[in-house]
Design a protein around this motif. Structure first.
Motif, mmCIF file in Angstrom:
data_model
loop_
_atom_site.group_PDB
_atom_site.id
_atom_site.type_symbol
_atom_site.label_atom_id
_atom_site.label_comp_id
_atom_site.label_asym_id
_atom_site.label_seq_id
_atom_site.Cartn_x
_atom_site.Cartn_y
_atom_site.Cartn_z
ATOM 1 N N PRO A 172 4.984 -13.595 19.383
ATOM 2 C CA PRO A 172 5.173 -14.552 18.835
ATOM 3 C C PRO A 172 3.792 -14.145 17.409
ATOM 4 O O PRO A 172 3.076 -15.232 17.980
ATOM 5 C CB PRO A 172 5.250 -16.149 18.669
ATOM 6 N N SER A 173 4.278 -13.405 16.597
ATOM 7 C CA SER A 173 3.008 -12.883 15.983
ATOM 8 C C SER A 173 3.310 -13.549 14.588
ATOM 9 O O SER A 173 3.711 -13.783 14.155
ATOM 10 C CB SER A 173 3.453 -11.163 15.975
ATOM 11 N N ARG A 174 1.752 -14.198 14.532
ATOM 12 C CA ARG A 174 1.666 -14.252 12.624
ATOM 13 C C ARG A 174 1.179 -13.237 12.334
ATOM 14 O O ARG A 174 1.765 -13.954 10.917
ATOM 15 C CB ARG A 174 0.245 -15.177 12.878
ATOM 16 N N ILE A 175 1.459 -11.451 12.546
ATOM 17 C CA ILE A 175 1.421 -10.518 11.792
ATOM 18 C C ILE A 175 2.481 -10.165 11.797
ATOM 19 O O ILE A 175 3.119 -9.801 10.303
ATOM 20 C CB ILE A 175 -0.637 -10.354 12.561
ATOM 21 N N LEU A 176 3.602 -10.095 12.060
ATOM 22 C CA LEU A 176 4.609 -8.438 12.630
ATOM 23 C C LEU A 176 5.270 -10.568 12.864
ATOM 24 O O LEU A 176 5.223 -10.725 13.996
ATOM 25 C CB LEU A 176 4.089 -7.814 13.579
ATOM 26 N N PRO A 177 6.944 -9.162 12.301
ATOM 27 C CA PRO A 177 7.845 -10.379 12.829
ATOM 28 C C PRO A 177 8.372 -9.701 14.149
ATOM 29 O O PRO A 177 8.259 -8.664 14.850
ATOM 30 C CB PRO A 177 8.894 -9.460 11.337
ATOM 31 N N TRP A 178 8.939 -10.438 15.170
ATOM 32 C CA TRP A 178 9.593 -10.459 16.413
ATOM 33 C C TRP A 178 10.230 -8.426 16.463
ATOM 34 O O TRP A 178 11.110 -8.371 14.718
ATOM 35 C CB TRP A 178 10.582 -11.181 16.415
ATOM 36 N N SER A 179 10.512 -8.133 17.475
ATOM 37 C CA SER A 179 10.955 -6.987 17.844
ATOM 38 C C SER A 179 12.638 -7.357 17.391
ATOM 39 O O SER A 179 12.730 -8.273 18.589
ATOM 40 C CB SER A 179 10.164 -6.156 18.622
ATOM 41 N N ASP A 180 13.256 -6.185 16.875
ATOM 42 C CA ASP A 180 14.292 -6.700 17.141
ATOM 43 C C ASP A 180 14.928 -5.810 18.605
ATOM 44 O O ASP A 180 16.006 -6.089 18.966
ATOM 45 C CB ASP A 180 15.317 -5.701 15.929
ATOM 46 N N MET A 181 14.320 -5.068 19.323
ATOM 47 C CA MET A 181 14.926 -4.560 20.648
ATOM 48 C C MET A 181 15.071 -5.845 21.454
ATOM 49 O O MET A 181 16.522 -5.763 21.914
ATOM 50 C CB MET A 181 13.205 -3.650 21.111
ATOM 51 N N ILE A 183 -4.342 -3.193 11.388
ATOM 52 C CA ILE A 183 -4.660 -2.794 12.971
ATOM 53 C C ILE A 183 -5.337 -3.496 13.724
ATOM 54 O O ILE A 183 -4.649 -4.271 14.975
ATOM 55 C CB ILE A 183 -4.390 -1.474 13.408
ATOM 56 N N ALA A 184 -6.208 -3.319 13.742
ATOM 57 C CA ALA A 184 -7.430 -4.105 14.439
ATOM 58 C C ALA A 184 -6.703 -5.816 14.538
ATOM 59 O O ALA A 184 -7.346 -6.046 15.544
ATOM 60 C CB ALA A 184 -8.636 -4.053 14.017
ATOM 61 N N SER A 185 -6.291 -6.478 13.860
ATOM 62 C CA SER A 185 -6.053 -7.749 13.209
ATOM 63 C C SER A 185 -5.366 -8.026 14.647
ATOM 64 O O SER A 185 -5.252 -8.861 14.951
ATOM 65 C CB SER A 185 -5.939 -8.023 12.136
ATOM 66 N N ILE A 186 -4.261 -7.164 14.606
ATOM 67 C CA ILE A 186 -2.755 -6.947 15.553
ATOM 68 C C ILE A 186 -3.270 -7.043 16.954
ATOM 69 O O ILE A 186 -3.126 -8.280 17.894
ATOM 70 C CB ILE A 186 -2.082 -6.068 15.155
ATOM 71 N N VAL A 187 -4.106 -6.069 16.913
ATOM 72 C CA VAL A 187 -5.166 -6.521 18.683
ATOM 73 C C VAL A 187 -5.343 -8.045 18.781
ATOM 74 O O VAL A 187 -5.842 -7.890 20.202
ATOM 75 C CB VAL A 187 -6.004 -4.908 18.474
ATOM 76 N N ALA A 188 -6.332 -7.687 17.963
ATOM 77 C CA ALA A 188 -7.744 -9.307 18.252
ATOM 78 C C ALA A 188 -6.236 -10.326 18.120
ATOM 79 O O ALA A 188 -6.558 -11.019 18.932
ATOM 80 C CB ALA A 188 -8.426 -9.317 16.598
ATOM 81 N N GLU A 189 -5.480 -9.995 17.750
ATOM 82 C CA GLU A 189 -4.187 -11.169 17.372
ATOM 83 C C GLU A 189 -4.192 -11.712 19.443
ATOM 84 O O GLU A 189 -4.257 -12.857 19.969
ATOM 85 C CB GLU A 189 -3.268 -11.520 17.066
ATOM 86 N N VAL A 190 -3.581 -10.614 19.545
ATOM 87 C CA VAL A 190 -3.427 -10.411 21.441
ATOM 88 C C VAL A 190 -4.504 -10.339 22.176
ATOM 89 O O VAL A 190 -4.311 -11.274 23.035
ATOM 90 C CB VAL A 190 -2.198 -9.050 21.273
ATOM 91 N N VAL A 191 -5.868 -10.142 21.894
ATOM 92 C CA VAL A 191 -6.986 -10.360 22.839
ATOM 93 C C VAL A 191 -7.527 -11.394 22.445
ATOM 94 O O VAL A 191 -7.671 -12.106 23.771
ATOM 95 C CB VAL A 191 -8.047 -9.385 22.611
ATOM 96 N N SER A 192 -7.358 -11.926 21.775
ATOM 97 C CA SER A 192 -7.700 -13.710 21.377
ATOM 98 C C SER A 192 -7.065 -14.800 21.749
ATOM 99 O O SER A 192 -6.787 -15.966 22.757
ATOM 100 C CB SER A 192 -8.372 -13.969 19.703
ATOM 101 N N ARG A 193 -5.104 -14.413 22.185
ATOM 102 C CA ARG A 193 -4.285 -15.584 22.384
ATOM 103 C C ARG A 193 -3.938 -14.885 24.077
ATOM 104 O O ARG A 193 -3.241 -16.014 24.099
ATOM 105 C CB ARG A 193 -3.013 -14.915 22.060
ATOM 106 N N TYR A 194 -4.081 -14.082 24.723
ATOM 107 C CA TYR A 194 -3.577 -13.974 25.595
ATOM 108 C C TYR A 194 -4.652 -13.190 27.021
ATOM 109 O O TYR A 194 -5.641 -12.161 26.618
ATOM 110 C CB TYR A 194 -2.229 -13.000 25.859
#
Length: 434
Positions: A114-123, A211-222
């Motif tokens: 559940p990202s605040r930057i990217l929409p959910w994957s259609d996969m 792109i760096a902010s997306i990686v930061a989101e994952v590393v900071s939350r998981y």
């Protein structure tokens, strides 16, 4: 978020030798060897055991989730099916002795959390932006860690979509009403086509920040054990090149060539992401899995004795330099050829990479072509001899006997389930399994 890094200066003495961005690489160019940083960003930690890894791809649902879980089922049934498929896979991987899963969490411009930057994957649901009702990344982490396995979050940094079909464009445009919407509609000026896909233009500084902010989101939350980028940097094809002429005019005029400017863009992304991860959590490993050939010796005396597509010239990724500069915890080159493939021999490349990492703090894992095992090939017949087991054994023997090689990663998970690979799977279980 992460500060811009100062652009690297051009070395005047050899700048004129650099060719422009074309299909013909520069001749007789010796890439200057940058000094290993006095205080490397990355410190080589001691691992108790070698990595025995597998890539688990979600793009186009290659490995997971099951296509059957998306089509015409209610959400409760869908989630149950997807979660069971994942735990079944983890149980199987555990029995094979796999200790690390490289899980594709960003297959394109969408997310499997559940990202605040990217929409959910259609996969997951068949529709971009639709909440699946659970968090696949958290589920994977919980289940893998429960089994004593590590998880590296695998990102494709620049890909926005896997095709440019009108239906795909319409679906991306429909995300405008969502929060978050797709980068395709929020930053249309960052979007280019390359390799018949929509991609971000790597030359735009704000796109790299994003792109760096997306990686930061994952590393900071998981509690991920690592972050990995794959080999898709400048991912062009012969009939679908990336048109970044306007970006080059805006940002690249101090460089002697477009090719050198492109390499600097990729360099800046890797350095920025490396620093971002280490600032948030120094214990999270950062690695890249590039094409197996850095440069061929015919174009650079420091290159390998090969004749393959080179990351430096094709993807504008100076992967050797990232190792030398201490930007990576590990590098996992894709050595997807057998010992007998003269143009890109497995042993030649494995030993070349071992020499590259030796004076550095970067670990070396080798990507092995599980997908070729048992598949007939006129150029690489060894993959079918005795079910591919002798070739696989030779590769694993080399990986485990070379002191600089710290592990093996198999590409990719679903190939373990293919009939033609079963002799090799039984061999892996006997060699690695408990």
């Amino acid at each position: 978020m992460a500060q811009h890094l100062k652009r690297s200066s051009v070395l005047i003495a050899w700048a004129f030798l650099l060719a422009s961005c074309s299909s013909t690489p520069p001749k007789s160019l010796v890439t200057p060897l940058p000094p290993v940083a006095k205080q490397p960003l990355v410190q080589k930690s001691q691992r108790n055991e070698p990595v025995r890894g597998v890539w688990l791809a979600t793009v186009s649902r290659l490995d997971w989730p099951p296509v059957s879980s998306v089509n015409g089922v209610n959400p409760a049934s869908r989630n149950q099916q997807q979660q069971k498929a994942l735990t079944d896979k983890l149980d199987n991987l555990k029995s094979l002795g796999i200790n690390t899963v490289f899980f594709q969490v960003k297959p394109d411009g969408t997310a499997l959390w559940p990202s605040r930057i990217l929409p959910w994957s259609d996969m997951l649901t068949g529709k971009i932006g639709q909440d699946p009702g659970y968090d696949p990344l958290q589920f994977m982490l919980d289940e893998a860690h429960k089994r004593g396995m590590k998880v590296h979050a695998w990102f494709n940094p620049y890909r926005v979509s896997t095709n440019t079909r009108p239906g795909t464009v319409a679906e991306l445009n429909r995300t405008l009403s969502l929060n978050p919407a797709s980068v395709f509609v929020l930053h249309r000026d960052w979007i280019r086509t390359a390799g018949d896909r929509y991609v971000l233009d790597p030359g735009i500084p704000e796109a790299r920040d994003w792109i760096a902010s997306i990686v930061a989101e994952v590393v900071s939350r998981y509690p991920v054990d690592g972050v990995q980028f794959d080999d898709y940097f400048y991912a062009e094809s012969a009939g679908s090149a990336l048109n970044d002429n306007a970006t080059w005019r805006q940002y690249g005029q101090q460089f002697a060539s477009k090719a050198d400017w492109r390499r600097d863009n990729t360099q800046q992304l890797i350095a920025q992401v490396s620093r971002t991860i280490k600032q948030i959590n120094p214990n999270v490993e950062f690695g890249v899995s590039p094409a197996g050939v850095w440069r061929n010796r015919s174009h650079d005396p420091a290159g390998s004795d090969t004749r393959g597509a080179a990351a430096y010239d094709e993807s504008f990724a100076d992967t050797r330099r990232w190792v030398q500069q201490g930007l990576l915890d590990y590098i996992a080159p894709q050595l997807y050829w057998p010992f007998a493939r003269d143009a890109a021999r497995y042993d030649v490349l494995a030993k070349w990479w071992a020499d590259v990492v030796k004076p550095t703090h970067t670990r070396l894992y080798i990507g092995v072509a599980l997908y070729k095992v048992g598949e007939p090939s006129s150029k690489e017949p060894d993959w079918t001899v005795n079910g591919g087991v002798p070739e696989l054994k030779k590769q694993l023997d080399l990986n485990e006997s070379e002191p600089q090689i710290d592990g093996t990663i198999l590409f990719r998970e679903n190939n373990l389930n293919q009939p033609q690979a079963q002799d090799a799977v039984r061999y892996l279980r006997s060699r690695w399994g408990s």
